[in-house]
Design a protein around this motif. Structure first.
Motif, PDB file in Angstrom:
ATOM      1  N   ALA A  76      -2.469  -6.503  -0.856  1.00 36.27           N
ATOM      2  CA  ALA A  76      -2.240  -6.738   0.568  1.00 36.27           C
ATOM      3  C   ALA A  76      -2.707  -8.141   0.961  1.00 36.27           C
ATOM      4  O   ALA A  76      -2.021  -8.842   1.721  1.00 36.27           O
ATOM      5  CB  ALA A  76      -2.959  -5.680   1.398  1.00 36.27           C
ATOM      6  N   LEU A  77      -3.860  -8.566   0.447  1.00 34.10           N
ATOM      7  CA  LEU A  77      -4.331  -9.928   0.702  1.00 34.10           C
ATOM      8  C   LEU A  77      -3.341 -10.954   0.161  1.00 34.10           C
ATOM      9  O   LEU A  77      -3.028 -11.952   0.827  1.00 34.10           O
ATOM     10  CB  LEU A  77      -5.693 -10.158   0.040  1.00 34.10           C
ATOM     11  N   ASP A  89      -4.775  -2.255  -4.463  1.00 37.62           N
ATOM     12  CA  ASP A  89      -3.958  -2.216  -3.242  1.00 37.62           C
ATOM     13  C   ASP A  89      -4.468  -3.229  -2.220  1.00 37.62           C
ATOM     14  O   ASP A  89      -3.685  -3.925  -1.573  1.00 37.62           O
ATOM     15  CB  ASP A  89      -3.977  -0.817  -2.617  1.00 37.62           C
ATOM     16  N   LEU A  90      -5.794  -3.283  -2.060  1.00 41.88           N
ATOM     17  CA  LEU A  90      -6.377  -4.242  -1.123  1.00 41.88           C
ATOM     18  C   LEU A  90      -6.083  -5.677  -1.553  1.00 41.88           C
ATOM     19  O   LEU A  90      -5.717  -6.522  -0.726  1.00 41.88           O
ATOM     20  CB  LEU A  90      -7.891  -4.034  -1.018  1.00 41.88           C
ATOM     21  N   MET A 116       0.827  -1.180   0.000  1.00 38.03           N
ATOM     22  CA  MET A 116       0.000   0.000   0.000  1.00 38.03           C
ATOM     23  C   MET A 116       0.874   1.247   0.000  1.00 38.03           C
ATOM     24  O   MET A 116       1.989   1.235   0.497  1.00 38.03           O
ATOM     25  CB  MET A 116      -0.912   0.013   1.222  1.00 38.03           C
ATOM     26  N   LEU A 147      -6.271   4.583  -1.479  1.00 37.49           N
ATOM     27  CA  LEU A 147      -6.209   3.132  -1.366  1.00 37.49           C
ATOM     28  C   LEU A 147      -7.174   2.555  -2.400  1.00 37.49           C
ATOM     29  O   LEU A 147      -8.363   2.881  -2.382  1.00 37.49           O
ATOM     30  CB  LEU A 147      -6.612   2.695   0.044  1.00 37.49           C
ATOM     31  N   THR A 148      -6.678   1.726  -3.299  1.00 33.75           N
ATOM     32  CA  THR A 148      -7.501   1.196  -4.383  1.00 33.75           C
ATOM     33  C   THR A 148      -7.839  -0.275  -4.159  1.00 33.75           C
ATOM     34  O   THR A 148      -7.280  -0.929  -3.273  1.00 33.75           O
ATOM     35  CB  THR A 148      -6.766   1.322  -5.730  1.00 33.75           C
ATOM     36  N   ARG A 149      -8.733  -0.779  -4.996  1.00 32.62           N
ATOM     37  CA  ARG A 149      -9.063  -2.210  -4.957  1.00 32.62           C
ATOM     38  C   ARG A 149      -7.815  -3.043  -5.203  1.00 32.62           C
ATOM     39  O   ARG A 149      -7.624  -4.076  -4.562  1.00 32.62           O
ATOM     40  CB  ARG A 149     -10.097  -2.532  -6.034  1.00 32.62           C
ATOM     41  N   VAL A 195     -11.817  -9.394  -2.908  1.00 30.12           N
ATOM     42  CA  VAL A 195     -12.083  -7.960  -2.717  1.00 30.12           C
ATOM     43  C   VAL A 195     -13.359  -7.574  -3.457  1.00 30.12           C
ATOM     44  O   VAL A 195     -14.226  -6.880  -2.915  1.00 30.12           O
ATOM     45  CB  VAL A 195     -10.885  -7.101  -3.183  1.00 30.12           C
ATOM     46  N   SER A 248      -7.254 -13.123  -4.633  1.00 33.17           N
ATOM     47  CA  SER A 248      -7.297 -11.917  -3.810  1.00 33.17           C
ATOM     48  C   SER A 248      -8.196 -10.863  -4.446  1.00 33.17           C
ATOM     49  O   SER A 248      -9.033 -10.258  -3.771  1.00 33.17           O
ATOM     50  CB  SER A 248      -5.892 -11.337  -3.621  1.00 33.17           C
TER      51      SER A 248
END
Length: 99
Positions: free
Chosen positions: A15-16, A11-12, A1, A7-9, A31, A27
C-alpha cells in the motif's frame, strides 16, 4: 489489500508503494521500522497511542486462582503482563459505518 482476511506487513508495504510511491524495498523497510519502534516501546513498558486509530496498553494482571473445567481442580495462575488494544472513537465510528 485484500477485501477480507488478514492484513499483513507485505500488504502494508505494498500500500505504501502504490499510494506514496516509495520503492518496494523502502516501503518494507519503513513498515519494519514503525513496527519495531512500537515493539521496543511496548517492551520498555510504554503505551503506544496512534491518534485516530487507538492505544496499545500493557496491563499487569495479578495472581489469581483458576479452575480446570474438566476436573474442577483449582490451580494458581501466575501474575503476568497482557497487551490490550483500545480503538479510538474515530476508529469505532469508521468500523460501525463500514459494517
Amino acid at each position: 489489500m485484500k477485501a477480507a482476511g488478514t492484513l499483513t506487513r507485505a500488504d502494508l508495504a505494498e500500500a505504501l508503494h502504490r499510494q506514496v510511491g516509495l520503492s518496494r524495498v523502502d516501503s518494507a523497510r519503513l513498515v519494519e521500522q514503525i513496527l519495531g519502534n512500537m515493539c521496543h516501546a511496548l517492551a520498555s513498558g510504554e503505551n503506544v497511542k496512534i491518534s485516530g486509530f487507538g492505544t496499545f496498553v500493557l496491563r499487569e494482571k495479578g495472581e489469581r486462582v483458576g479452575r480446570n473445567p474438566k476436573t474442577g481442580v483449582e490451580v494458581p495462575i501466575a501474575p503476568r503482563k497482557v497487551l490490550t488494544f483500545r480503538a479510538s472513537q474515530m476508529m469505532r465510528d469508521r468500523i460501525v459505518k463500514a459494517g
